[in-house]
Each structure stands twice: as C-alpha cells, then as structure tokens.
Scaffold this active site. Structure first.
Site, PDB file in Angstrom:
ATOM      1  N   VAL A 173       0.855  -1.193   0.000  1.00 43.22           N
ATOM      2  CA  VAL A 173       0.000   0.000   0.000  1.00 43.22           C
ATOM      3  C   VAL A 173       0.893   1.247   0.000  1.00 43.22           C
ATOM      4  CG1 VAL A 173      -1.820   1.207   1.262  1.00 43.22           C
ATOM      5  CG2 VAL A 173      -1.694  -1.305   1.352  1.00 43.22           C
ATOM      6  N   GLY A 176       4.742   2.743  -4.167  1.00 47.34           N
ATOM      7  CA  GLY A 176       5.554   3.487  -5.131  1.00 47.34           C
ATOM      8  C   GLY A 176       5.659   2.768  -6.462  1.00 47.34           C
ATOM      9  N   HIS A 243       4.344   7.534   8.010  1.00 53.44           N
ATOM     10  CA  HIS A 243       5.087   8.695   8.524  1.00 53.44           C
ATOM     11  C   HIS A 243       4.868   9.955   7.678  1.00 53.44           C
ATOM     12  CE1 HIS A 243       9.111   7.793   6.156  1.00 53.44           C
ATOM     13  NE2 HIS A 243       8.120   8.091   5.353  1.00 53.44           N
TER      14      HIS A 243
HETATM   15  C1  LIG Z   1       7.466   7.909   1.151  1.00 55.45           C
HETATM   16  S1  LIG Z   1       6.829   7.057  -0.221  1.00 55.45           S
HETATM   17  C2  LIG Z   1       7.133   5.369   0.216  1.00 55.45           C
HETATM   18  C3  LIG Z   1       7.238   4.469  -0.976  1.00 55.45           C
HETATM   19  C4  LIG Z   1       7.560   2.998  -0.654  1.00 55.45           C
HETATM   20  N1  LIG Z   1       6.509   2.380   0.097  1.00 55.45           N
HETATM   21  C5  LIG Z   1       8.901   2.878   0.058  1.00 55.45           C
HETATM   22  O1  LIG Z   1       8.956   2.342   1.167  1.00 55.45           O
HETATM   23  O2  LIG Z   1       9.905   3.304  -0.523  1.00 55.45           O
HETATM   24  C6  LIG Z   1       5.092   7.227  -0.003  1.00 55.45           C
HETATM   25  C7  LIG Z   1       4.277   6.695  -1.159  1.00 55.45           C
HETATM   26  O3  LIG Z   1       2.883   6.987  -0.897  1.00 55.45           O
HETATM   27  C8  LIG Z   1       2.289   7.335  -2.138  1.00 55.45           C
HETATM   28  N2  LIG Z   1       1.067   8.120  -1.886  1.00 55.45           N
HETATM   29  C9  LIG Z   1       0.964   9.345  -1.340  1.00 55.45           C
HETATM   30  N3  LIG Z   1      -0.328   9.708  -1.259  1.00 55.45           N
HETATM   31  C10 LIG Z   1      -1.042   8.683  -1.762  1.00 55.45           C
HETATM   32  C11 LIG Z   1      -2.436   8.463  -1.961  1.00 55.45           C
HETATM   33  N4  LIG Z   1      -3.351   9.353  -1.589  1.00 55.45           N
HETATM   34  N5  LIG Z   1      -2.817   7.288  -2.511  1.00 55.45           N
HETATM   35  C12 LIG Z   1      -1.894   6.357  -2.904  1.00 55.45           C
HETATM   36  N6  LIG Z   1      -0.563   6.507  -2.714  1.00 55.45           N
HETATM   37  C13 LIG Z   1      -0.151   7.665  -2.165  1.00 55.45           C
HETATM   38  C14 LIG Z   1       3.354   8.106  -2.855  1.00 55.45           C
HETATM   39  O4  LIG Z   1       3.139   8.178  -4.250  1.00 55.45           O
HETATM   40  C15 LIG Z   1       4.613   7.304  -2.491  1.00 55.45           C
HETATM   41  O5  LIG Z   1       4.862   6.288  -3.423  1.00 55.45           O
END
Ligand SMILES: C[S@@+](CC[C@H](N)C(=O)[O-])C[C@H]1O[C@@H](n2cnc3c(N)ncnc32)[C@H](O)[C@@H]1O
Length: 341
Positions: A173, A176, A243
């Site tokens: 979830v 990315g 976070h």
């Molecule tokens: C900090 S990144 C972490 C990515 C991955 N899980 C990692 O550990 O590297 C947060 C992820 O949440 C996604 N994201 C942010 N808001 C979102 C939303 N409303 N629905 C789906 N994904 C979302 C972003 O696109 C991003 O890929």
C-alpha cells in the site's frame, strides 16, 4: 566559550551542504573516479564555469571532500566516495539538486513556519501541497519515485525479516514504483503481489515487474490509499507511508488496511522508529540523528511525523488492530506486524 562558538558555526553553516550538493549534482566524484581529474577537463565535462568550479573544489578540498593533489588536479577522499553513483549507500540521488531531492531540502528555509503552526512548509515555499505537486508534475513524480527506489538498498532485509511461508498474496500500500514488491516476489516464488499507489507513480511498476520477470505474479492498482483497498490478501504492507501523514490521516489509512485484511490477514508496517518497544531511543547516535532529522523533514514537507513503537501500536488500536510481532532489521527499520484485535 570558543568551542561553543565553533560548534554553533558548524551547526548553522548552510554553504557546505549546498556546496556538497553542487558537487553531487555535477557528478564530480564519478568523473574524478573515471580519470577526469584536471580542472579544465572537469569544467568541460560538466559544462561549468572553470573559475567558479575551481572555487567550489577549493572549498570542498578545504572541507576534506576532495583533495587537490597538484595545482588544479583533484582526487577523491573517503567522503567523496559517497558521492559516487555506484556507492551502496545511494547518497548521490538524495544530493542531486536538479531532482526532487533539491526541492525537498529547499523546504527547510521555511521550517520556522512549520514550527509555528505544525503545518507543512512545502506549500509556503512552493505554493502547492507536496503530493499535489507530484500529481501535477510527472517529471517530479518520476524523480521522487527514483528517490524512493533507493530504499531498495535495504529491501532485501525486509524480505528476510518476515516469515512469508504462509502468505499467498501481499499488497504493498503506497508501494511506489514496486521496488519492495519486486524484492519480495523475486525471493518468494510462491507469492503474488499487488502494489497500490497514485496513477503517475504506480504505472512505473509495470516496467520494473517485466524487467524482473515477475509480471505474471505482480499487478499494479492505481488508486488512493484513503479509498477501499483490494480486499482479501494475506499481508498489507505500509512501508514508509504512515510517517507521511498526521495522526488522523494515518489512522484513516490504517483503517483501510484493517478493513481489507479480513479475519486472518496482517498489516505490516515498515518504518524507522524514534523509540523502540521499550520506549528507548536508538543506541546509535547516528541513527538517532537520522530519525529525528527525518521527523523534521516529514513535518516540513507534508506535516508528517516519525513515531515511536508505542505511537504506532496506539494508532493500530484505533483501527482495531493489535501488535502481533515486531522485528528490527540490521539497517534499523522495524517490521511491525498487526492483526485484528
Ligand atoms: C514515502 S513514499 C514510500 C514508498 C515505498 N513504500 C517505500 O517504502 O519506498 C510514499 C508513497 O505513498 C504514495 N502516496 C501518497 N499519497 C497517496 C495516496 N493518496 N494514494 C496512494 N498513494 C499515495 C506516494 O506516491 C509514495 O509512493
């Protein structure tokens, strides 16, 4: 007295961090490592102004990042090794100011706004919320996706730190571009997986799955983590996702995962924690600095928050979940497994 003055100077210096970033952005360490060592060659290769580049290298030599071995000829120091693209610490993408990393770090000039209000500084600095900026600028979304993919340097430990033997289907979830899911599915051929993320991001997962030879077991779902998630999988991973959000938003995301797991599924939170299960800070001062620094980055970018083990357990309880297990992997991330209470 003198010591305090010197310490405050080094704590408040803003030039060195940007000078190191200029060197990283220009790719100077890679060039020098490949034998392009004279000022004129380096200026030509980076299309930089030779006099300005000389002054940058002179300063960074004073600070021990490069060495001037003879006039206008440069070599790497141990610190400069970290600026090489192929260094396993994967620092260079985070120092490249032409990428999203530059925009992210630039937010800190408005940190005071976050401290006064508790809100993100990013919109004050750039006139747009962080996630909206990515949604409306595909290049920035791609650049941020590449930064997140640098987490792959420890994803093998996430795979090893969890028992996947009874798992059939895993949903990542906010996963990315699918970097973690790829590691999991490559290591566990019996598994199938789904990555859920925003449209501009998650599509990049397809090419990654094809390249890794797992496309027949991996799917991408474009959607919001605040909407219902694909239901019925065994494990829902939230890696570096909670976070990014304040408590009420993080609780909503956890609730979506709790709604999807059914009676037997688990939610697996992957995060570096401010305090462990026993409410202790990390022993390692570098790790403690990293997590408390990350906390301010999350605050200034998106009013997010680095949390303690207990704070995650409490968020889980609000979503009807209980801690089922907790493991710390060698790089410091905690794998916190939750199930229905
Ligand atoms: C900090 S990144 C972490 C990515 C991955 N899980 C990692 O550990 O590297 C947060 C992820 O949440 C996604 N994201 C942010 N808001 C979102 C939303 N409303 N629905 C789906 N994904 C979302 C972003 O696109 C991003 O890929």
């Amino acid at each position: 007295m003198t010591e305090n003055r010197v310490n405050l100077y080094s704590l408040t210096d803003t030039i060195t961090p940007w000078a190191v970033r200029a060197a990283a952005t220009l790719g100077l360490a890679d060039l020098i490592a490949a034998g392009t060592t004279t000022l004129d060659e380096l200026a030509a290769a980076t299309k930089a102004n030779p006099d300005a580049l000389h002054r940058l290298l002179r300063y960074l030599a004073v600070r021990g990042v490069f060495k001037e071995t003879e006039p206008r000829v440069y070599a790497l120091t141990e610190a400069a090794e970290f600026l090489k693209t192929d260094h396993p610490a994967a620092q260079r993408p985070w120092l490249d100011v032409d990428s999203m990393a530059g925009r992210i770090e630039g937010t800190f000039s408005s940190l005071t706004h976050s401290i006064r209000t508790g809100d993100a500084a990013y919109p004050v600095r750039y006139g747009i919320e962080f996630w909206d900026d990515l949604s409306t600028n595909p290049d920035r979304a791609t650049s941020f996706g590449a930064l997140m993919a640098t987490h792959a340097s420890y994803f093998d430990q996430v795979v090893q730190g969890y028992d996947w033997s009874t798992v059939n289907h895993v949903v990542d979830v906010g996963g990315g571009t699918g970097a973690l899911l790829t590691e999991i599915l490559k290591a566990q051929p019996h598994l199938r997986g789904t990555v859920v993320d925003l449209p501009g991001v998650v599509e990049q997962g397809r090419a990654r799955f094809e390249a890794a030879g797992i496309a027949d077991r991996a799917e991408v779902v474009s959607g919001s983590i605040f909407d219902p998630l694909p239901a019925g999988a065994d494990v829902y991973i939230l890696s570096n996702v909670l976070h990014d959000w304040n408590d009420s938003a993080a609780e909503k995301i956890l609730q979506r995962a709790a709604d999807a797991i059914g009676t037997t599924g688990k939610v697996l939170i992957v995060q570096i924690l401010v305090k462990d299960e026993n409410d202790n800070f990390p022993d390692d001062p570098a790790r403690l600095m990293f997590i408390t620094q990350m906390d301010l980055r999350l605050l200034s970018l998106m009013a997010g928050k680095a949390r303690t083990w207990r704070e995650y357990a409490e968020l889980g309880e609000k979503a009807g979940l209980q801690v089922a297990g907790s493991t710390v992997i060698p790089t410091g991330q905690t794998l916190l497994s939750l199930r229905r209470g």
